[in-house]
Design an enzyme around this catalytic site. Sequence first.
Site, short mmCIF file in Angstrom:
data_model
loop_
_atom_site.label_atom_id
_atom_site.label_comp_id
_atom_site.label_asym_id
_atom_site.label_seq_id
_atom_site.Cartn_x
_atom_site.Cartn_y
_atom_site.Cartn_z
N CYS A 122 0.84 -1.20 0.00
CA CYS A 122 0.00 0.00 0.00
C CYS A 122 0.88 1.26 0.00
O CYS A 122 1.82 1.37 -0.78
CB CYS A 122 -0.96 -0.04 1.19
N ASP B 253 -9.61 -4.20 -6.04
CA ASP B 253 -9.10 -3.20 -5.09
C ASP B 253 -9.72 -1.83 -5.41
O ASP B 253 -9.55 -1.30 -6.50
CB ASP B 253 -7.58 -3.13 -5.19
N HIS C 73 -8.14 -5.09 -1.74
CA HIS C 73 -6.94 -4.48 -1.16
C HIS C 73 -6.41 -5.28 0.03
O HIS C 73 -5.19 -5.46 0.15
CB HIS C 73 -7.27 -3.05 -0.71
#
Length: 355
Positions: A143, A300, A329
């Site tokens: 991320c 995501d 995600h």
Amino acid sequence: MDADGTTPPEVADKLGKYAVGARIVLGGARADTGQTPKTTVWTKNKARLYRYEPEQPKEHAVPILMVYALINKPYILDLMPGNSLIEHLLAEGFDVYLLDWGVPGDEDEGMAFEDYVLDYILPATKRVLWTSGAEGYTLFGYCMGGTMAAIYASLFPGEPLRNLVLLTTPTDFGPEGTGLLGTWTREEYLDPDLLADAFGNIPHEIVDAGMQMLRPVHNYVGTHASMWERIVEEKPMETWLAMNKWVNDGTPFPGAAFRQWIRDFYQQNKLARGELKLRGRKVDLANITCPVLNIAGEKDHICTLPQARATTDLVSSEDKEFLVLDAGHVGLMTGRGARQSLWPKVSGWLAERSA
């Protein structure tokens, strides 16, 4: 209640299940997370660099340094026994390290991306090499942690950086690919200075609310519906509890870094345009030449496919792969398919490049 004053078993069972759910809703999920044994090998301010204790002799010469985002806590990488990427990598014979940013205090509101990249990731890589005795290392970013890892790799390319693994990592924040989050963060809707001036560090409740509103029905209704279904049907609760605990266990977003994340990345897309500078040093992802494994989730909604796919085009590596998995995600890391898809892919790809 029966005539003799006792509660029928079926009623007692329903009441017991209701009590379990009520305790979770009112008191929050409780679970033992991040249980893989580790030792602290370096500290700075709130940050800690952990080395995980191997389950077997080290088989690969190149250690792995994991970097997570500034928001939420990194034990998503070591959620629970049997559902832990770190545990898997250790079992595959890797030497694994994790840079935990800790929880920023009010005194850290001036911490910006240059501080984290140059004053934390840089010395952490040196400590990994010193502790492991290795000549090179793999940098693994997840991320926002992947965005910082990519920035670091562009500023310090070549040896001793051997490999770069990026997981759901945004690098292109152009408006055509950022989805609803990109719309919300447009200049006419969001002034990051107002929030940072008001709060200093941005409370995790504000960040969490924004993330949950990207999929409000799923996050606010679906999560609890899933909980009640598991309780009523007596399905295993361990993973749900651990995930729910992690989702609600956020950390404040340091004010200066928040300003940069919104203005320099989302609003001005400086990273993809080659206009981002850290302490006067230009960040150019084309400087990256090491092998790159870039992984994204097709579902995501936080880091969209265009945001992640751009990295493959921006780096100069000859050995590079963009892998899209059928996951979101977070589900990509801890979902049912992670053991069969993500984990073996990462360990297999690294094994070939960690001699």
